[in-house]
Motif scaffolding. Sequence first.
Motif, PDB file in Angstrom:
ATOM      1  N   ALA A  96      -7.425   4.252  -5.236  1.00  0.00           N
ATOM      2  CA  ALA A  96      -6.328   3.411  -4.770  1.00  0.00           C
ATOM      3  C   ALA A  96      -5.032   3.911  -5.397  1.00  0.00           C
ATOM      4  CB  ALA A  96      -6.565   1.956  -5.152  1.00  0.00           C
ATOM      5  N   ARG A  97      -3.937   3.736  -4.659  1.00  0.00           N
ATOM      6  CA  ARG A  97      -2.612   4.187  -5.103  1.00  0.00           C
ATOM      7  C   ARG A  97      -1.735   2.945  -5.283  1.00  0.00           C
ATOM      8  NH1 ARG A  97      -0.330   7.911  -0.740  1.00  0.00           N
ATOM      9  NH2 ARG A  97      -0.613   6.012   0.461  1.00  0.00           N
ATOM     10  N   TYR A  98      -1.144   2.844  -6.483  1.00  0.00           N
ATOM     11  CA  TYR A  98      -0.303   1.693  -6.802  1.00  0.00           C
ATOM     12  C   TYR A  98       1.083   2.141  -7.236  1.00  0.00           C
ATOM     13  CZ  TYR A  98      -4.653  -0.921  -6.867  1.00  0.00           C
ATOM     14  OH  TYR A  98      -5.843  -1.493  -6.515  1.00  0.00           O
ATOM     15  N   ALA A  99       2.058   1.287  -6.935  1.00  0.00           N
ATOM     16  CA  ALA A  99       3.413   1.514  -7.430  1.00  0.00           C
ATOM     17  C   ALA A  99       3.411   1.293  -8.939  1.00  0.00           C
ATOM     18  CB  ALA A  99       4.385   0.541  -6.768  1.00  0.00           C
ATOM     19  N   LEU A 100       4.225   2.064  -9.631  1.00  0.00           N
ATOM     20  CA  LEU A 100       4.425   1.827 -11.051  1.00  0.00           C
ATOM     21  C   LEU A 100       5.491   0.756 -11.214  1.00  0.00           C
ATOM     22  CD1 LEU A 100       2.870   4.523 -11.265  1.00  0.00           C
ATOM     23  CD2 LEU A 100       4.270   5.014 -13.230  1.00  0.00           C
ATOM     24  N   ALA A 101       5.340  -0.067 -12.224  1.00  0.00           N
ATOM     25  CA  ALA A 101       6.351  -1.081 -12.505  1.00  0.00           C
ATOM     26  C   ALA A 101       7.654  -0.377 -12.858  1.00  0.00           C
ATOM     27  CB  ALA A 101       5.886  -1.972 -13.654  1.00  0.00           C
ATOM     28  N   ASP A 102       8.720  -0.723 -12.180  1.00  0.00           N
ATOM     29  CA  ASP A 102      10.060  -0.212 -12.479  1.00  0.00           C
ATOM     30  C   ASP A 102      10.198   1.299 -12.328  1.00  0.00           C
ATOM     31  OD1 ASP A 102      10.939  -2.820 -13.091  1.00  0.00           O
ATOM     32  OD2 ASP A 102      10.066  -2.640 -15.084  1.00  0.00           O
ATOM     33  N   ASP A 103       9.499   1.903 -11.355  1.00  0.00           N
ATOM     34  CA  ASP A 103       9.707   3.329 -11.110  1.00  0.00           C
ATOM     35  C   ASP A 103       9.488   3.619  -9.636  1.00  0.00           C
ATOM     36  OD1 ASP A 103      10.389   5.972 -11.772  1.00  0.00           O
ATOM     37  OD2 ASP A 103       9.356   5.766 -13.683  1.00  0.00           O
ATOM     38  N   LEU A 118       0.761  -3.503  -7.008  1.00  0.00           N
ATOM     39  CA  LEU A 118       1.211  -3.479  -5.619  1.00  0.00           C
ATOM     40  C   LEU A 118       0.980  -2.095  -5.032  1.00  0.00           C
ATOM     41  CD1 LEU A 118       4.628  -5.295  -6.132  1.00  0.00           C
ATOM     42  CD2 LEU A 118       2.488  -6.284  -5.255  1.00  0.00           C
ATOM     43  N   PRO A 119       0.564  -2.027  -3.774  1.00  0.00           N
ATOM     44  CA  PRO A 119       0.367  -0.707  -3.172  1.00  0.00           C
ATOM     45  C   PRO A 119       1.685   0.061  -3.093  1.00  0.00           C
ATOM     46  CG  PRO A 119       0.000  -2.453  -1.554  1.00  0.00           C
ATOM     47  CD  PRO A 119       0.296  -3.111  -2.852  1.00  0.00           C
ATOM     48  N   TRP A 120       1.606   1.383  -3.261  1.00  0.00           N
ATOM     49  CA  TRP A 120       2.777   2.254  -3.104  1.00  0.00           C
ATOM     50  C   TRP A 120       2.773   2.771  -1.684  1.00  0.00           C
ATOM     51  CZ3 TRP A 120       3.730   7.501  -2.049  1.00  0.00           C
ATOM     52  CH2 TRP A 120       5.015   7.959  -2.375  1.00  0.00           C
ATOM     53  N   PRO A 161       4.352   5.308   1.088  1.00  0.00           N
ATOM     54  CA  PRO A 161       5.172   6.519   1.234  1.00  0.00           C
ATOM     55  C   PRO A 161       6.450   6.294   2.024  1.00  0.00           C
ATOM     56  CG  PRO A 161       2.873   7.037   1.616  1.00  0.00           C
ATOM     57  CD  PRO A 161       2.973   5.543   1.497  1.00  0.00           C
ATOM     58  N   GLN A 162       6.409   5.439   3.054  1.00  0.00           N
ATOM     59  CA  GLN A 162       7.590   5.218   3.869  1.00  0.00           C
ATOM     60  C   GLN A 162       8.701   4.489   3.105  1.00  0.00           C
ATOM     61  OE1 GLN A 162       4.543   4.020   4.475  1.00  0.00           O
ATOM     62  NE2 GLN A 162       4.626   1.866   5.052  1.00  0.00           N
ATOM     63  N   SER A 163       8.372   3.912   1.958  1.00  0.00           N
ATOM     64  CA  SER A 163       9.379   3.224   1.134  1.00  0.00           C
ATOM     65  C   SER A 163       9.849   4.074  -0.046  1.00  0.00           C
ATOM     66  CB  SER A 163       8.796   1.911   0.598  1.00  0.00           C
ATOM     67  OG  SER A 163       8.431   1.077   1.674  1.00  0.00           O
ATOM     68  N   PHE A 164       9.387   5.330  -0.116  1.00  0.00           N
ATOM     69  CA  PHE A 164       9.728   6.201  -1.235  1.00  0.00           C
ATOM     70  C   PHE A 164      11.238   6.433  -1.292  1.00  0.00           C
ATOM     71  CE2 PHE A 164       9.934  10.705  -2.956  1.00  0.00           C
ATOM     72  CZ  PHE A 164       9.728  10.335  -4.272  1.00  0.00           C
ATOM     73  N   GLN A 165      11.812   6.259  -2.468  1.00  0.00           N
ATOM     74  CA  GLN A 165      13.248   6.441  -2.680  1.00  0.00           C
ATOM     75  C   GLN A 165      13.505   7.889  -3.106  1.00  0.00           C
ATOM     76  OE1 GLN A 165      14.405   3.409  -5.464  1.00  0.00           O
ATOM     77  NE2 GLN A 165      13.633   1.779  -4.170  1.00  0.00           N
ATOM     78  N   MET A 166      13.530   8.782  -2.115  1.00  0.00           N
ATOM     79  CA  MET A 166      13.629  10.220  -2.356  1.00  0.00           C
ATOM     80  C   MET A 166      14.845  10.597  -3.194  1.00  0.00           C
ATOM     81  SD  MET A 166      12.325  13.342  -1.422  1.00  0.00           S
ATOM     82  CE  MET A 166      11.476  12.987   0.096  1.00  0.00           C
TER      83      MET A 166
END
Length: 132
Positions: A34-41, A109-111, A113-118
């Motif tokens: 599973a892939r999760y967002a990191l807190a504050d990153d 929370l799931p990470w 890709p479409q929300s990635f802040q490039m």
Amino acid sequence: MHIFTYGSLMFAEIWQHVVRGDYRSAPATASGYARYALADDTYPGMIASPQAAVEGVLYFDVDAQDVAALDAFEGSEYRREPIAVVVNSGEIAIACTYIFTVEQRLSGLPWEPQSFQMSRFIGSYCSDKLGG
């Protein structure tokens, strides 16, 4: 060695900041993770999770110099390890990926890709690679 990417390195703009070689790639899926967002990153971490699956990009035949560059880029919070992935063609490949080792930093929370802040990510983590 094949490398399975599931976060910032899925994006050619980031991948090309880190590696020197030109590699064939294909969409692939890693089951049991599973892939999760990191807190504050802006980037994710992937951990073992038996009922989950992570979609990403598989890069083929990455040379040792670029694997060393990827290891340095990922840093101490990730551990490179081999896993089985399924390429969208149905082929199964063994690839190394970077497993996140500091689970308490995961947001739960799931990470996506479409929300990635490039641009934020490049400014924070790739600016030293630009222009040189």
